[in-house]
Design an enzyme around this catalytic site. Structure first.
Site, PDB file in Angstrom:
ATOM      1  CG  HIS A   1      81.689 103.264   9.426  1.00 20.25           C
ATOM      2  ND1 HIS A   1      81.811 104.587   9.062  1.00 20.25           N
ATOM      3  CD2 HIS A   1      82.062 103.204  10.722  1.00 20.25           C
ATOM      4  CE1 HIS A   1      82.238 105.289  10.092  1.00 20.25           C
ATOM      5  NE2 HIS A   1      82.404 104.467  11.125  1.00 20.25           N
ATOM      6  CG  ASP A  56      80.812 105.542   5.904  1.00 21.75           C
ATOM      7  OD1 ASP A  56      79.832 104.843   6.240  1.00 21.75           O
ATOM      8  OD2 ASP A  56      81.777 105.774   6.650  1.00 21.75           O
ATOM      9  CB  SER A  76      81.766 106.583  13.420  1.00 21.78           C
ATOM     10  OG  SER A  76      83.109 106.178  13.351  1.00 21.78           O
TER      11      SER A  76
END
Length: 811
Positions: free
Chosen positions: A617, A668, A762
């Site tokens: 992402h 992901d 992330s």
């Protein structure tokens, strides 16, 4: 047709002659009366009788009047009322044998084109008018010419009574026109006198008014090209002064048109549509792509024959030549195969549509016959991002129709793996038919095939009937969509003692300390065992009972493969993240900082000398999709300064997991290939990758690291932060997020919150320490609700569920 009542022109009424005397006088007994002048009405003498006659005939006259009135009303409402008509549009082409194509006829702005198109349009109108279709003719146009004997491309509109709309199909219309062309009529129309029209070359297709509107919008940038055999023809890009363009492509009749589209940008909003016809007919649409299609930067599309139309429509923010187009003519490929499989269980080959991975043609029909060595075996078809399901017979398959053992299945695209298992009931094998039912197609289909044991399809695992896959059973994770792999489990994610079915934790198996009553947990620890959910598979495909044996300093596999590639997972020095503390230099030597123009965007982890793993992402924005934008820093501690031990790399290639779904965050994970190898040091070295069977026990304490915000909504941290988190059972996490957690995700954190990853973390690593002292990568920071909120854990990509893809890319 109108219906009328035919009325007589005159009505003859019956008359009664009055008898006349021989001398022409009146009644002899009435001598005193003088004769009436000629032409003057003389009333009858018996007036009462006459009045009685009128009374007697009055009802009959009233009935006649009513009938006449009713007839007039019926005539008005049924016959005179105008019929409802619908405009039916047809598109097509015809060949003129006594005319030849010229370059001038290929340019719509030329005088030659205008002159010839006017004559051809008149010829087309006369041809239609000479049939029973002439009554319905509305308008027509010849909009292009093609190579060979002159080919005219046209459309025409008929205003057809609504009740006849379904009877005048393109096939019927073509038949009427062909019959007229073949007739021996003595007409002086131009299709008989000036144009030698080839009846066999007449093509009629169904179109719509909207198709004509789209076609007319492209006429300012209309480009015709003929593609010779063996020629790769680059096509000129769109005219930026217009909002749409059309490339009309034609090749030899015995070949297929194949178009190659390559996007040159990642952030455009243009639309490109391809049609299995000379014009933009919606019912002949092959595919339509929008916005530079990051998922398919390069695509090749096949037509069913020798013509194709490509339409470009400018986006809101357009750039010069956002794509490159080229075209060639290719031969039809046979799609008939007969195969005999061997008696083994590994993958034995693949079946694919012609010109794979090109989009399969709208005319594709494949027939594959596979023979198995015995009825002990079944046939498994392994699909990638494609699956089969039953469909009602009155509904067409939009992504290919499959016929297998008299079952009709429809293909559809999915971001999941899928297997179709075919039980064998006859020794002559099975025939698999694949057909394109409509013009709309998709990327070429490739399916691998293998055999499976019909009596034990998934040794040591659970067969999921929903998708045909073998999944781990009773490991605490619902891999099967219906959850059947986690039902009726005695020891979920634990070892079951043979003697009394007692459950013990997996780390206590083969630890040289008996825990089961008769010590069954310590048996067969130095020899091969049947493969199962938690057994480690060696390179020689044998399995060992000991959980997590990789890189623990003890050789458990006979071939020693469990101790290979173990230069990983060691900290250089002994010694944000919400609720975290500052890390020491070299404490997390695999930590990576992914930056664009000096700004930290995401975290990552070094897993090999040229590979960094992170979250997919991080690249979902168009402005961040190019690998050229990214710089990877390793050995970094502070963002605002450089350390002597830190190094930087450019990214040469970027791999996103093909099943990654932005909305759900499933799969992901992404891999970055660095532009040159990493030299390992005390501050830069990789983390260990777990095997697919590696077990991270719920409740285990692990660590996350990164430069993310230290509180929700706060700024990113300047110094690398670390925090310990606890692994959470899958069912507990799934319940907290209302069952949005997939088997490719794991959760970590605490009920009370406070310790969590946050914005800027992330893609960063979630690592767990094994008893051997080595750190293994359990997860990647993916998503969550806020940062450190009570009752909401952090959600991470579960590395063990994507390790097969990781190894495939690395090798």
């Amino acid at each position: 047709m109108p219906r009328c009542f035919q009325l007589p022109c005159s009505t003859r009424m019956p008359t009664t002659e009055v008898p006349q005397a021989a001398d022409g006088q009146g009644d002899a007994g009435d001598g005193e009366e003088a004769a009436e002048p000629e032409g003057k009405f003389k009333p009858p003498k018996n007036t009462k009788r006459k009045n009685r006659d009128y009374v007697r005939f009055t009802p009959l006259l009233l009935v006649l009047a009513a009938l006449v009135s009713a007839g007039v009303m019926l005539w008005y409402f049924l016959g005179y009322k105008a019929e409802v008509t619908v405009s039916q549009v047809y598109s097509g082409s015809l060949r003129v044998l006594n005319r030849h194509f010229s370059q001038d006829l290929g340019r719509r702005e030329s005088i030659a084109f205008r002159s010839e198109s006017a004559k051809a349009q008149k010829m087309l109108q006369e041809l239609v008018a000479s049939t029973r279709l002439g009554t319905y003719y509305n308008s027509s146009s010849v909009y292009s010419f093609g190579e060979g004997p002159l080919t005219c491309f046209f459309w025409f509109i008929l205003d057809i009574p609504e009740y006849q709309r379904l009877t005048l199909s393109p096939e019927v219309v073509r038949e009427l026109l062909v019959d007229e062309l073949l007739s021996n009529s003595s007409t002086l129309a131009s299709y008989k006198t000036e144009y030698e029209v080839d009846p066999e070359g007449l093509v009629i297709l169904e179109a719509s008014v909207n198709d004509i509107v789209v076609l007319n919008s492209t006429l300012g940038c209309y480009r015709y090209s003929y593609v010779n055999p063996g020629q790769v023809l680059p096509l000129k890009g769109p005219d930026q002064q217009t909002t749409s363009c059309l490339w009309h492509l034609q090749g030899p009749e015995d070949l297929m048109i194949k178009v190659r589209l390559e996007w040159t940008r990642v952030d455009c909003r243009d639309r490109v549509a391809m049609y299995d016809a000379a014009g933009p007919l919606e019912k002949r649409l092959i595919t339509s792509v929008y916005g530079c299609s990051r998922q398919e930067p390069v695509m090749e599309v096949l037509a069913s024959g020798s013509v194709m139309a490509v339409v470009w429509k400018k986006g809101m923010h357009s750039y010069y030549d956002p794509f490159l187009l080229s075209v060639k003519s290719v031969a039809f490929q046979d799609c008939q195969v007969n195969l005999t499989l061997e008696g083994r269980l590994d993958t034995q080959g693949f079946l694919r549509t012609p010109y794979y991975p090109s989009y399969y043609s709208p005319s594709t029909h494949c027939s594959w016959h596979l023979t198995v060595p015995s009825l002990d075996y079944g046939l498994a078809l392994w699909f990638d991002a494609y699956a089969l399901r039953r469909q009602k017979y009155n509904r067409l398959c939009t992504q290919g129709q499959w016929m297998i053992q008299n079952r009709r299945l429809c293909g559809f695209r999915t971001l999941q793996p899928y297997a179709e298992r075919i039980p064998m009931v006859a020794s002559d094998g099975v025939t698999i038919n694949f057909t394109s039912q409509i013009s709309l197609t998709g990327p070429g289909v490739q399916v691998y095939y293998s055999l499976y044991n019909q009596s034990d399809p998934c040794p040591g695992e659970f067969l999921c009937s929903v998708n045909g896959l073998c999944v781990p059973a009773c490991d605490g994770i619902k891999d099967c969509p219906n959850g059947l792999d986690e039902r009726n489990c005695v020891c979920r994610a634990m070892f079951q003692c043979q003697e009394d079915s007692t459950c013990i934790s997996l780390p206590r198996v083969c630890d040289r300390q008996p825990d089961c009553l008769n010590g069954s947990d310590e048996e067969q620890c130095q020899e091969g065992v049947p493969c199962g959910t938690f057994t480690f598979q060696c390179e020689d495909r044998s399995c060992v009972k000991k959980p997590n044996p990789e890189c623990d300093g003890q050789s458990d596999c006979r071939d020693g493969s469990d101790e290979q590639h173990c230069d990983c997972g060691l900290q250089g020095l002994s010694s944000r993240i919400v609720g975290g503390t500052v890390s020491s230099e070299g404490e997390w030597p695999w930590q990576a900082s992914l930056q664009i123009r000096g700004r930290h965007i995401c975290g990552g982890a070094l897993i090999a000398d040229r590979w960094v793993i992170t979250a997919a992402h991080c690249f979902q924005e168009d402005s961040m999709a190019s690998p050229k934008l990214w710089t990877v820093f390793l050995g970094k501690m502070r963002q605002n300064s450089r350390w002597p031990g830190e190094v930087s790399f450019k990214v040469s290639r970027l791999f996103l997991h093909p099943y990654h779904e932005e909305d759900s965050h499933d799969y992901d994970v992404a891999l970055l290939q660095l532009d040159h190898p990493v030299v390992y040091s005390a501050t830069v070295r990789p983390v260990c990758l777990p095997a697919r069977s590696h077990f991270f026990e719920p409740g285990q304490h692990c660590w996350i690291t990164g430069w993310g915000a230290q509180r929700e909504g706060g700024p990113v941290s300047n110094t690398l932060q670390k925090v310990d988190v606890q692994l959470v059972p899958q069912d507990l996490c799934s319940e907290a997020y209302r069952y949005q957690v997939s088997p490719r995700m794991l959760c970590a954190g605490y009920r009370k919150g406070k310790k969590d990853a946050c914005q800027g973390d992330s893609g960063g690593p979630l690592v767990c320490r094994e008893p051997s002292g080595r750190w293994f990568l359990a997860g990647l920071v993916s998503w969550g609700l806020g940062c450190g909120r009570p009752n909401f854990f952090g959600v991470y990509t579960r590395v063990t569920r994507v390790i097969n893809w990781i190894q495939q890319v690395l090798t």
